[in-house]
Write a protein that holds these residues in place. Structure first.
Motif, PDB file in Angstrom:
ATOM      1  N   ASN A  26      -5.889  30.105  33.442  1.00 15.60           N
ATOM      2  CA  ASN A  26      -4.633  29.885  32.738  1.00 15.60           C
ATOM      3  C   ASN A  26      -4.975  29.659  31.269  1.00 15.60           C
ATOM      4  N   ILE A  28      -3.517  27.999  27.573  1.00 12.00           N
ATOM      5  CA  ILE A  28      -2.532  27.238  26.811  1.00 12.00           C
ATOM      6  C   ILE A  28      -2.981  27.199  25.356  1.00 12.00           C
ATOM      7  N   GLY A 248       7.620  22.257  28.764  1.00 10.15           N
ATOM      8  CA  GLY A 248       6.253  22.733  28.974  1.00 10.15           C
ATOM      9  C   GLY A 248       5.703  22.305  30.330  1.00 10.15           C
ATOM     10  N   ILE A 252       4.546  24.627  33.614  1.00 10.44           N
ATOM     11  CA  ILE A 252       3.242  24.510  34.274  1.00 10.44           C
ATOM     12  C   ILE A 252       3.431  24.238  35.766  1.00 10.44           C
ATOM     13  N   LEU A 262       0.880  29.673  28.298  1.00 11.21           N
ATOM     14  CA  LEU A 262       1.871  28.847  27.619  1.00 11.21           C
ATOM     15  C   LEU A 262       1.508  28.742  26.142  1.00 11.21           C
ATOM     16  N   PHE A 264       2.462  26.728  23.315  1.00 15.02           N
ATOM     17  CA  PHE A 264       3.132  25.434  23.165  1.00 15.02           C
ATOM     18  C   PHE A 264       3.111  25.074  21.688  1.00 15.02           C
ATOM     19  N   THR A 315      -8.141  26.157  33.398  1.00  9.75           N
ATOM     20  CA  THR A 315      -7.238  26.322  32.257  1.00  9.75           C
ATOM     21  C   THR A 315      -8.024  26.267  30.953  1.00  9.75           C
ATOM     22  N   ILE A 317      -7.776  25.802  27.138  1.00  7.62           N
ATOM     23  CA  ILE A 317      -6.850  25.207  26.171  1.00  7.62           C
ATOM     24  C   ILE A 317      -7.390  25.431  24.759  1.00  7.62           C
TER      25      ILE A 317
END
Length: 496
Positions: A26, A28, A248, A252, A262, A264, A315, A317
């Motif tokens: 994932n 973000i 958000g 998720i 995402l 964000f 994930t 990030i």
């Protein structure tokens, strides 16, 4: 031999199986608004404490040479999502709230690339890339929106917190709008009998304007642009962080059984700085400091949700900011008076709107538990490279663009990043190559008077060695003529 097999097995586990299938994380991207390098305590430059952002930095890669392409918001966000230099698009400049969408819907964008790899995509927060085709009816479904550039879900503000319309837009429709009270927006002229900050200064109960923000007043705060109606849809600034956060987290939660991206895009610490009451006074630096601590808490809540859903290990990030910091950006909010010993600009020259380093060198952190090893990198990386880098991670090919595949640098597996980069500030360009930056001569005042920031303008060539002179105090243009000629030729080549 055993060690080699072990290493191959680890590589296969992290990045794919024997048939080349990439393990997909994932993704973000947390993109703040006007945050300086010195505002993140992991950089050890300022005096604010940002423990949740620091968690990402201390357990991921913290980049000392991380860049946005531009020293203002719209162009840097354009580059982040398209992988294209914004100065090639004449519309990529600070937009009014009723501007048309500036991303050509035929372009290959970051969310479109990820959708090719079966990602569910969402944008939550600040958009500021235009909506519609130039004639928006806010009371109907808005065409030419995030859905047209690759986002499955969107919950956004059209532009900025200091620009009308002060409403949320969810999946192409204004949230909470009532048919009996339609919303109208204009950046040309006011509506009949509608009050402004100038005609009705008593309406400014929460914040007063210093420069530029003297038109429609909403929630006790004067804004840029004129607005009428839509009362039930208007946001309350103090609740914005909590609303964006919840949207958000909901995305998720709903995507836990599938791959997701995402974007964000938090609004802090852009003006007007109006944090929730529970954060007021927590920094001792007034609304700007409080807003940054509010955003840091928000990052912590995001991490907490990923832990709760056991998704942190899968994930990736990225934490960054759209451009560098500014203190007084249009309101009397004590940002200058209460900054104290805190240094949002760190040891960099300039700030938002500037071609000097503090305009585009921004906080830049990557985190992926179990894959990215904690460390600090001096590789030059840029938001421009997200699309190409993530496409490579997923084994996808792209049409030619300006972004480079810098996946190894972003994952901390290489100390080498970009060799060169063109940066932009309010239509002006500067060129970086290795440790040097060249700023051509530009006419005009060397200072943006309203915000008291050096903008990079000078009547002569400017050449700096950033490795030896991070504060850009010594202009080498006259003493290094061959290097200056080299930088000019490289810049011309890239421009043309």
């Amino acid at each position: 031999m055993y060690k080699i097999l072990l290493a191959l097995a680890a590589f296969s586990f992290l990045f794919g199986s024997i048939n080349g299938q990439v393990k997909k994380p994932n993704i973000i991207i947390i993109n703040l608004d006007d945050l300086g390098v010195g505002d993140v305590s992991a950089y050890k430059k300022g005096s604010l404490n940002t423990p949740n952002i620091d968690f990402l930095a201390n357990n991921g890669v913290r980049f000392n040479k991380g860049y946005a392409t531009s020293a203002t918001c719209t162009p840097s966000r354009y580059a982040l999502l398209t992988g294209l230099y914004p100065w090639k698009n004449s519309q990529a400049k600070i937009l009014p709230g009723d501007a048309p969408l500036i991303i050509d819907t035929s372009l290959t964008t970051l969310p479109k690339v990820l959708k090719r790899a079966n990602y569910t995509t969402a944008v939550v927060g600040k958009w500021h890339l235009g909506l519609g085709n130039g004639m928006i009816d806010w009371n109907k479904k808005i065409l030419f929106a995030p859905s047209d550039v690759g986002f499955d879900y969107s919950f956004i503000m059209a532009a900025t917190t200091d620009r009308v319309p002060t409403v949320y837009i969810e999946n192409n429709k204004v949230v909470g709008l009532e048919e009996k009270d339609p919303l109208f927006v204009s950046y040309q002229q006011n509506f009949d009998n509608e009050p402004t900050a100038i005609t009705h200064p008593q309406l400014m109960t929460k914040m007063k304007w210093h420069h530029g923000h003297n038109q429609s007043v909403h929630n006790g705060i004067p804004r840029i642009g004129f607005m009428k109606g839509g009362k039930n849809a208007l946001w309350i600034d103090e609740d914005m962080n909590d609303i964006f956060l919840q949207k958000g987290l909901d995305f998720i939660q709903s995507s836990q059984d599938k791959l997701f991206f995402l974007y964000f895009a938090l609004h802090q610490p852009h003006v007007p700085r109006v944090p929730h009451p529970r954060f007021v006074g927590t920094s001792g630096m007034g609304p700007r400091g409080d807003a940054i601590l509010e955003a840091d808490w928000c990052v912590g809540e995001l991490i907490k949700k990923l832990k709760e859903l056991k998704m942190l290990e899968n994930t990736l990030i990225v934490f960054t900011s759209d451009n560098g910091p500014v203190l007084n950006d249009g309101y009397y909010d004590d940002a200058v008076e209460k900054v104290g010993k805190h240094t949002p600009f760190a040891d960099l020259r300039g700030g938002k709107y500037s071609l000097y380093e503090a305009g585009t060198r921004v906080p830049f952190i990557t985190y992926w538990k179990g894959v990215i090893k904690p460390g600090v990198s001096n590789a030059m990386v840029c938001q421009l490279d997200f699309t190409a880098s993530f496409a490579h991670l997923l084994g996808l090919t792209l049409p030619a663009g300006d972004g480079e595949n810098q996946l190894n640098a972003l994952l901390g597996k290489s100390k080498k990043g970009r060799r060169d980069l063109m940066i932009e500030a309010t239509g002006r360009l500067a060129y970086k190559y290795d440790d040097y930056v060249y700023i051509p001569p530009y006419k005009g005042s060397p200072i943006v008077e309203t915000v008291q920031i050096e903008n990079g303008n000078a009547p002569e060539d400017q050449l700096f060695n950033l490795k030896k002179d991070i504060g850009q105090k010594v202009n080498l243009a006259k003493s290094m003529e061959s290097k200056l000629a080299f930088m000019k030729s490289k810049m011309d080549l890239l421009k043309n």
